[in-house]
Design an enzyme around this catalytic site. Sequence first.
Site, PDB file in Angstrom:
ATOM      1  N   GLY A   1       3.826   2.724   7.894  1.00  0.00           N
ATOM      2  CA  GLY A   1       2.526   3.222   8.339  1.00  0.00           C
ATOM      3  C   GLY A   1       1.910   4.295   7.464  1.00  0.00           C
ATOM      4  N   THR A   2       2.170   4.239   6.143  1.00  0.00           N
ATOM      5  CA  THR A   2       1.516   5.247   5.303  1.00  0.00           C
ATOM      6  C   THR A   2       0.004   5.019   5.230  1.00  0.00           C
ATOM      7  OG1 THR A   2       1.895   4.054   3.227  1.00  0.00           O
ATOM      8  CG2 THR A   2       3.607   5.616   3.925  1.00  0.00           C
ATOM      9  N   ASN A   3      -0.419   3.762   5.308  1.00  0.00           N
ATOM     10  CA  ASN A   3      -1.869   3.516   5.341  1.00  0.00           C
ATOM     11  C   ASN A   3      -2.471   3.999   6.650  1.00  0.00           C
ATOM     12  OD1 ASN A   3      -3.032   1.995   2.882  1.00  0.00           O
ATOM     13  ND2 ASN A   3      -1.024   1.089   3.211  1.00  0.00           N
TER      14      ASN A   3
ATOM     15  N   MET B   1       2.721  -7.616   9.607  1.00  0.00           N
ATOM     16  CA  MET B   1       3.423  -8.706   8.919  1.00  0.00           C
ATOM     17  C   MET B   1       3.379 -10.031   9.690  1.00  0.00           C
ATOM     18  SD  MET B   1       4.136  -7.246   6.191  1.00  0.00           S
ATOM     19  CE  MET B   1       5.258  -8.351   5.335  1.00  0.00           C
TER      20      MET B   1
ATOM     21  N   LEU C   1      -2.321 -13.893  12.059  1.00  0.00           N
ATOM     22  CA  LEU C   1      -3.069 -13.918  13.325  1.00  0.00           C
ATOM     23  C   LEU C   1      -3.606 -15.325  13.586  1.00  0.00           C
ATOM     24  CD1 LEU C   1      -4.876 -10.512  12.846  1.00  0.00           C
ATOM     25  CD2 LEU C   1      -3.223 -11.041  14.661  1.00  0.00           C
TER      26      LEU C   1
ATOM     27  N   ASN D   1      -8.081  -6.200   6.272  1.00  0.00           N
ATOM     28  CA  ASN D   1      -6.694  -6.089   5.805  1.00  0.00           C
ATOM     29  C   ASN D   1      -6.709  -5.449   4.424  1.00  0.00           C
ATOM     30  OD1 ASN D   1      -3.846  -6.602   5.772  1.00  0.00           O
ATOM     31  ND2 ASN D   1      -4.217  -8.338   4.406  1.00  0.00           N
TER      32      ASN D   1
ATOM     33  N   HIS E   1      -4.431  -5.416   0.813  1.00  0.00           N
ATOM     34  CA  HIS E   1      -3.404  -6.196   0.123  1.00  0.00           C
ATOM     35  C   HIS E   1      -3.122  -5.546  -1.234  1.00  0.00           C
ATOM     36  CE1 HIS E   1      -0.979  -9.689  -0.743  1.00  0.00           C
ATOM     37  NE2 HIS E   1      -1.543  -9.739  -1.934  1.00  0.00           N
TER      38      HIS E   1
END
Length: 210
Positions: A13-15, A96, A99, A113, A115
Amino acid sequence: MSFRLVVLASGSGTNLQAILDQLHGHKAGEQGPLVEVAGVASDKPNAGALVRARDAAVDTAVFAGGEYPDRGARDAAIGDWADERGADLVVLAGYMQLLSADFVARFPGRIVNIHPALLPSFPGLDAIGQALEHGVRITGVTVHFVDEGVDSGPIIVQRPVPVPPDRDRGALEDAIHRTEHAVYPETIRMIAQGRVRIDPRSPRVVIIDD
Ligand code: GRF
């Protein structure tokens, strides 16, 4: 009226942390709305992202695969949870799971998202490893709208990151993550300001208004 984010994350969860630090509780520019992280959900009960959310007093939920008969049922539950929180934008930050088409249709143009490559190069898992193996000299970061495919939706923002001359993986990962932590909050801020839209003449092309 605030602009409400629901973040889905599977990992450390660094983003998410960058979003919490740079956006949560801040106005998106002088004229822009207040941005709030209204909830963080994960498929992994032990995801570090959930700890970061709790530390920021943000609501959390876990939607573990084993608890639902199929992906559609899990995604429907996540969608209900996001709607209950008034999500304006669903933000995937290292989520990860793919959907379902129904989930994507439920939040049209409202799922993003990030990437760690310059799409359409190196979609899917281990994009940094793929780029190193391919021998590229420049890779980077892409923020895109989410469609039913894997990392295939319309591109919003891209930023290049040079591969270090010694091709050291750790150094490249650090450089990519630093770039992500700047580019994702910047992009979400522009969306909150209402400046990001699909070109009506060309549905793959994203227009960013000044
Ligand atoms: C990031 O590299 C992102 O690009 C990818 O998953 C990773 C998540 O890292 N989609 P973190 O959990 O935000 O640290």
